[in-house]
Scaffold this active site. Structure first.
Site, mmCIF file in Angstrom:
data_model
loop_
_atom_site.group_PDB
_atom_site.id
_atom_site.type_symbol
_atom_site.label_atom_id
_atom_site.label_comp_id
_atom_site.label_asym_id
_atom_site.label_seq_id
_atom_site.Cartn_x
_atom_site.Cartn_y
_atom_site.Cartn_z
ATOM 1 N N ARG A 222 10.013 -35.481 -22.618
ATOM 2 C CA ARG A 222 9.936 -36.831 -23.178
ATOM 3 C C ARG A 222 9.984 -36.733 -24.695
ATOM 4 O O ARG A 222 9.443 -35.773 -25.286
ATOM 5 C CB ARG A 222 8.620 -37.512 -22.773
ATOM 6 C CG ARG A 222 8.558 -37.958 -21.325
ATOM 7 C CD ARG A 222 9.466 -39.151 -21.027
ATOM 8 N NE ARG A 222 9.342 -39.612 -19.654
ATOM 9 C CZ ARG A 222 10.153 -39.291 -18.655
ATOM 10 N NH1 ARG A 222 11.164 -38.469 -18.866
ATOM 11 N NH2 ARG A 222 9.969 -39.784 -17.452
ATOM 12 N N HIS A 270 19.407 -38.583 -22.550
ATOM 13 C CA HIS A 270 18.483 -38.622 -21.402
ATOM 14 C C HIS A 270 19.253 -38.534 -20.079
ATOM 15 O O HIS A 270 19.101 -39.384 -19.190
ATOM 16 C CB HIS A 270 17.631 -39.905 -21.452
ATOM 17 C CG HIS A 270 16.333 -39.763 -20.703
ATOM 18 N ND1 HIS A 270 15.140 -40.249 -21.171
ATOM 19 C CD2 HIS A 270 16.057 -39.174 -19.518
ATOM 20 C CE1 HIS A 270 14.183 -39.971 -20.296
ATOM 21 N NE2 HIS A 270 14.724 -39.316 -19.281
HETATM 22 N N1 LIG Z 1 15.043 -35.586 -19.250
HETATM 23 C C1 LIG Z 1 15.095 -35.965 -18.006
HETATM 24 O O1 LIG Z 1 16.143 -36.374 -17.501
HETATM 25 C C2 LIG Z 1 13.865 -35.865 -17.151
HETATM 26 C C3 LIG Z 1 13.997 -36.046 -15.769
HETATM 27 C C4 LIG Z 1 12.883 -35.925 -14.966
HETATM 28 C C5 LIG Z 1 11.652 -35.598 -15.517
HETATM 29 N N2 LIG Z 1 11.538 -35.420 -16.855
HETATM 30 C C6 LIG Z 1 10.233 -35.062 -17.450
HETATM 31 O O2 LIG Z 1 9.807 -33.815 -16.928
HETATM 32 C C7 LIG Z 1 8.394 -33.861 -16.776
HETATM 33 C C8 LIG Z 1 7.913 -32.742 -15.855
HETATM 34 O O3 LIG Z 1 8.233 -33.053 -14.520
HETATM 35 P P1 LIG Z 1 7.682 -32.194 -13.286
HETATM 36 O O4 LIG Z 1 8.103 -32.916 -12.066
HETATM 37 O O5 LIG Z 1 8.059 -30.762 -13.426
HETATM 38 O O6 LIG Z 1 6.102 -32.335 -13.518
HETATM 39 P P2 LIG Z 1 4.927 -31.576 -12.744
HETATM 40 O O7 LIG Z 1 5.406 -31.042 -11.444
HETATM 41 O O8 LIG Z 1 3.764 -32.494 -12.762
HETATM 42 O O9 LIG Z 1 4.629 -30.328 -13.672
HETATM 43 C C9 LIG Z 1 4.032 -30.463 -14.924
HETATM 44 C C10 LIG Z 1 3.665 -29.088 -15.466
HETATM 45 O O10 LIG Z 1 3.154 -29.260 -16.783
HETATM 46 C C11 LIG Z 1 1.878 -28.633 -16.870
HETATM 47 N N3 LIG Z 1 1.003 -29.334 -17.803
HETATM 48 C C12 LIG Z 1 0.630 -30.642 -17.777
HETATM 49 N N4 LIG Z 1 -0.226 -30.903 -18.777
HETATM 50 C C13 LIG Z 1 -0.419 -29.726 -19.430
HETATM 51 C C14 LIG Z 1 -1.211 -29.330 -20.540
HETATM 52 N N5 LIG Z 1 -1.995 -30.198 -21.183
HETATM 53 N N6 LIG Z 1 -1.178 -28.046 -20.923
HETATM 54 C C15 LIG Z 1 -0.407 -27.157 -20.257
HETATM 55 N N7 LIG Z 1 0.371 -27.454 -19.203
HETATM 56 C C16 LIG Z 1 0.366 -28.732 -18.793
HETATM 57 C C17 LIG Z 1 1.320 -28.695 -15.479
HETATM 58 O O11 LIG Z 1 0.286 -27.744 -15.333
HETATM 59 P P3 LIG Z 1 -0.429 -27.479 -13.916
HETATM 60 O O12 LIG Z 1 0.594 -26.651 -13.155
HETATM 61 O O13 LIG Z 1 -1.631 -26.737 -14.239
HETATM 62 O O14 LIG Z 1 -0.652 -28.836 -13.287
HETATM 63 C C18 LIG Z 1 2.566 -28.421 -14.633
HETATM 64 O O15 LIG Z 1 2.816 -27.043 -14.542
HETATM 65 C C19 LIG Z 1 8.158 -35.282 -16.269
HETATM 66 O O16 LIG Z 1 6.833 -35.693 -16.499
HETATM 67 C C20 LIG Z 1 9.152 -36.091 -17.080
HETATM 68 O O17 LIG Z 1 8.552 -36.540 -18.267
HETATM 69 C C21 LIG Z 1 12.626 -35.547 -17.684
#
Ligand SMILES: NC(=O)c1ccc[n+]([C@@H]2O[C@H](COP(=O)([O-])OP(=O)(O)OC[C@H]3O[C@@H](n4cnc5c(N)ncnc54)[C@H](OP(=O)(O)O)[C@@H]3O)[C@@H](O)[C@H]2O)c1
Length: 307
Positions: A222, A270
């Protein structure tokens, strides 16, 4: 009993077809045609209607995106489960984007494109993949398939998460205490964190200063993760070599924005990954089936963590 969809209408029309086919007993309403609001049990939204209280029988709020930072969770009643999108097309699209951007930075493509367009033909020594360390912030649903694909190129891989994770072939770091050690080993840093109070503004001068000299940065999470002025300063100072950004804050960046003009920044609008329209509807249907049979849904957001 009905589901209300509130997002892009074209995508909604495809969802309506899938729901009509698979759950003809569950009427599908496309915002702003809500029908009787007391019949709405489920909502699939990018941003919910202002007055959620007008839907007293709502049981689940589905986000049509992987993240939920666009939702103001303080306005969503505590008892209402919020479920994010976990869907195969999102993960494979993101893995492609991450592989493309890591290869581009590892093979110095921002430099070479600038060089050849500017009339030059300068070459730099080839850096082997084995000596280009790639670190991913976040070890979640999107990061892990990307890391799996990157492994095929021979990059030394690391990842950083909040809780301790074990990922085969990836050196895993956890929590704030291990962040400096993680950052020190990232020639290319990829951000795939959710945007939360803790992670907002994390890609800043202090973090860039902890990366190896000349590191490259990819942000596919983001725009709010990045302090834009700090990135520009780090690039101009030569601390960082290049950045590939799929997300900015705001989106799109204004016409004269420094990111648009910077020679070492590649911007994409994006598009790193997008939910498959049909598969996203099917994922929500599968979660509704779980909910209706009392089984846990996939992707329920932990309101305390914010993701
Ligand atoms: N650009 C695009 O087109 C696009 C598309 C889709 C998504 N996204 C973005 O990608 C993000 C990630 O998606 P996801 O599905 O992979 O999310 P997810 O499965 O919830 O994984 C998030 C990861 O980040 C870690 N994390 C969260 N807060 C943290 C902190 N304070 N310190 C260290 N690590 C932290 C989590 O740790 P834990 O493993 O310990 O929980 C987890 O490993 C989404 O939230 C979205 O914003 C972007």
């Amino acid at each position: 009993m009905a589901i209300l969809y509130k997002s892009e209408a074209r995508r909604g029309a495809e969802w309506a077809r899938v729901f009509a086919e698979k759950r003809p007993d569950l009427p599908f309403r496309l915002w702003p045609e809500t029908g009787d609001p007391t019949a709405i049990r489920y909502m699939a939204v990018w941003v919910p209607p202002d007055d959620l209280a007008a839907f007293p029988n709502l049981e689940v709020l589905f986000s049509i995106g992987a993240g939920v930072d666009q939702l103001d969770l303080s306005r969503v009643p505590d008892h209402l489960p919020v479920v994010r999108m976990i869907e195969p097309a999102l993960a494979s699209g993101m893995a492609e984007y991450v592989v493309w951007s890591v290869l581009s930075l590892h093979r110095r493509m921002p430099f070479y494109l600038r060089e050849t367009r500017g009339g030059g033909w300068g070459q730099q020594p080839l850096r082997e993949a084995e000596s280009c360390r790639v670190g991913v912030m976040g070890l979640g649903v999107l990061a892990q398939p990307a890391l799996e694909r990157l492994a095929a190129f021979g990059y030394p891989l690391s990842g950083w998460s909040r809780s301790r994770r074990t990922v085969p072939g990836v050196t895993c770091y956890a929590g704030a205490a291990e962040l400096p050690a993680f950052l020190a080993g990232c020639d290319v840093l990829v951000c795939l964190l959710p945007l939360t109070e803790e992670t907002r503004g994390m890609l800043n001068a202090d973090l860039f200063a902890q990366l190896p000299q000349g590191a490259g940065v990819v942000n596919a999470a983001r725009g709010g993760h990045l302090v834009q002025a700090d990135l520009i300063a780090a690039l101009d100072a030569g601390r960082l070599s290049a950045a590939i950004l799929d997300v900015t804050d705001p989106e799109p960046p204004p016409g004269g924005d420094a990111l648009r003009a910077h020679p070492q920044v590649w911007l994409t609008p994006h598009i790193a990954s997008m939910t498959g329209w049909r598969s996203a509807a099917e994922v929500v249907l599968a979660n509704i089936a779980r909910h209706e049979s009392g089984r846990p849904m996939d992707g329920v957001v932990d309101r305390a963590r914010g993701y």
